[in-house]
Design an enzyme around this catalytic site. Structure first.
Site, short mmCIF file in Angstrom:
data_model
loop_
_atom_site.label_atom_id
_atom_site.label_comp_id
_atom_site.label_asym_id
_atom_site.label_seq_id
_atom_site.Cartn_x
_atom_site.Cartn_y
_atom_site.Cartn_z
N ASP A 398 0.87 -1.18 0.00
CA ASP A 398 0.00 0.00 0.00
C ASP A 398 0.91 1.24 0.00
O ASP A 398 1.61 1.50 0.98
CB ASP A 398 -0.89 -0.03 1.25
CG ASP A 398 -1.87 1.13 1.31
OD1 ASP A 398 -1.69 2.12 0.56
OD2 ASP A 398 -2.81 1.07 2.13
N HIS A 399 0.86 1.99 -1.10
CA HIS A 399 1.79 3.12 -1.23
C HIS A 399 1.45 4.26 -0.27
O HIS A 399 2.25 5.17 -0.06
CB HIS A 399 1.77 3.65 -2.67
CG HIS A 399 3.11 4.10 -3.15
ND1 HIS A 399 4.03 4.74 -2.33
CD2 HIS A 399 3.72 4.00 -4.36
CE1 HIS A 399 5.11 5.02 -3.02
NE2 HIS A 399 4.97 4.58 -4.25
N ARG A 400 0.27 4.24 0.34
CA ARG A 400 -0.04 5.25 1.35
C ARG A 400 0.77 5.03 2.62
O ARG A 400 1.03 5.96 3.38
CB ARG A 400 -1.53 5.20 1.69
CG ARG A 400 -2.47 5.51 0.53
CD ARG A 400 -3.91 5.27 0.90
NE ARG A 400 -4.13 3.89 1.35
CZ ARG A 400 -5.30 3.41 1.77
NH1 ARG A 400 -6.36 4.22 1.82
NH2 ARG A 400 -5.42 2.16 2.14
#
Length: 426
Positions: A398-400
């Site tokens: 998850d790039h967040r």
């Protein structure tokens, strides 16, 4: 004071669930830690363990009844309390409900007798026991319960019986459609023709609750979570040799996946930034490593969570995975066993899959897809060509929560441990 127990959110994102089976009745004394009920969600049946103690004063929902998460399902009372205290507690909470029909199946001698409708479907002259939930699902799928044979206790028709029947019916419909598409010399038929000119037979298989939940949750994940992927090829010859030596003396045989789980946990300890989840307005970082394990069950997938994997010996990890998988397939997981975890592992190597990418299960920020260990040509540091056993793994992140550099550090830490497996045992 009377205490209201509400429908729990047994799985993240679950909006409603059903009480499949009450394990208590009116007047029963409930101890903290005892099994209160079996709750059926879209993906699994889990045991609801009481977090408090008391006497069952009133059951508010019937078996098989869908209830929104957070709605009252049962009221516990203290010694000397009765209907007046129950009504007062419900009124104070703004709840206007009545006892569920048939909920007082095991009423105490002092409780008023409530007529109990028999949970059966009668097909003369045979009395067929079936849960209310299965009866509703059968009605939705247009299934005559008289056509089913129950495999549950005392011949009770359970969900797996209905699902097996639907699979057989779908197969039969498919065969019938194919036969109908074949012209007969005695009675020529006008076949259904596709745009390409081919005769086509098909059957629409109804969606069950688990498949709908998987579809909704994974669609939401894929459309709202910014996935990115990193892949590594791990040489596993030393790991396979070590596993063989361990299993020569081990009381319980360990699997390659057990080593994978331990290596993943150790890498999360080494790169603690990866042991995190998205928390809407913050990133929550954990100091303990809990990992979800993807388990295939009839009609879908479930992900029980292993606790404190980094500090748990390999043999105990192996035993825990086997226990969770067995109970997942039997629909006997408990609520807390499906909650939490910052990371997941999905292994399709046993099916011969070389590599694949998995979809994240929010709020978890990482999932490792593990392929099969296969013989491949490799070139070593001295530019010598040889044959090695290689396992391809793909990290979905998850790039967040994770930037590329952090994800790469985690994957490198995982690969080092897989390729130097003694470090997993230390």
């Amino acid at each position: 004071m009377a205490e209201i127990i509400r429908m729990p959110e047994v799985l993240a994102g679950t909006a409603e669930a059903a009480v499949q089976t009450w394990n208590v009745g009116m007047g029963d004394v409930l101890a903290q830690g005892a099994k209160l009920a079996e709750i059926e969600t879209e993906k699994a049946v889990v045991e609801y363990i009481a977090e408090t103690s008391g006497t069952v004063g009133r059951l508010l929902v019937a078996e098989g009844q869908n209830v929104a998460v957070g709605e009252p399902i049962v009221v516990l009372v203290a010694e000397g309390e009765g209907d007046a205290e129950i009504d007062a507690a419900l009124a104070a909470a703004g709840v206007t409900v009545s006892p569920a029909p048939g909920a007082a199946a095991t009423a105490s001698p002092t409780a008023p007798e409530v007529p109990v409708p028999a949970p059966v479907s009668v097909v003369a002259p045979v009395r067929r026991f079936v849960s209310p939930l299965v009866r509703r699902l059968a009605q939705e799928s247009d299934v005559d319960l008289g056509s089913l044979t129950g495999s549950g206790p005392h011949g009770r028709i359970v969900r797996r019986d209905l699902e097996k029947y639907l699979e057989l019916r779908a197969a039969e419909l498919s065969r019938s459609a194919q036969e109908a598409a074949m012209p007969s010399p005695a009675a020529p038929l006008d076949p259904v023709v596709s745009a390409s000119g081919d005769n086509v037979g098909y059957v629409d298989v109804p969606l069950d609750r688990m498949r709908k939940a998987i579809a909704n949750r994974l669609t939401l994940s894929k459309s709202t979570v910014p996935h990115f992927y990193l892949t590594a090829d791990c040489r596993v010859d030393e790991l396979l040799a070590l596993r063989a030596r361990v299993n020569e003396t081990a009381v319980r045989r360990v699997s390659v996946n057990d080593f994978v789980l331990k290596a993943a946990a150790a890498a999360l300890v080494e790169v603690p930034e990866a042991n995190s989840i998205w928390n809407t307005d913050s990133i929550r970082r954990f100091d303990r490593v809990d990992i979800a394990v993807a388990v295939a069950v009839d009609g879908g997938l479930t992900t029980p969570v292993l606790r404190d994997v980094a500090r748990t010996p390999l043999s105990e990890v192996s035993a825990s995975v086997a226990d969770l998988a067995e109970r997942a397939r039997a629909g006997k997981l408990r609520q807390h066993e499906l909650e939490g975890g910052s990371f997941a592992v999905s292994n399709l190597g046993m099916y011969g899959t070389a590599s694949f990418s998995a979809i994240l299960n929010p709020p978890q920020a990482g999932i490792l897809a593990v392929g099969a260990a296969q013989k491949r040509p490799v070139v070593d540091a001295e530019d010598v060509l040889s044959v090695a056993t290689v396992m391809t793994v793909t990290l979905s992140a998850d790039h967040r929560v994770l930037d590329g550099a952090v994800a790469a550090q985690w994957l490198a830490a995982f690969q080092r441990r897989i390729e130097n497996p003694l470090s997993i045992l230390i």
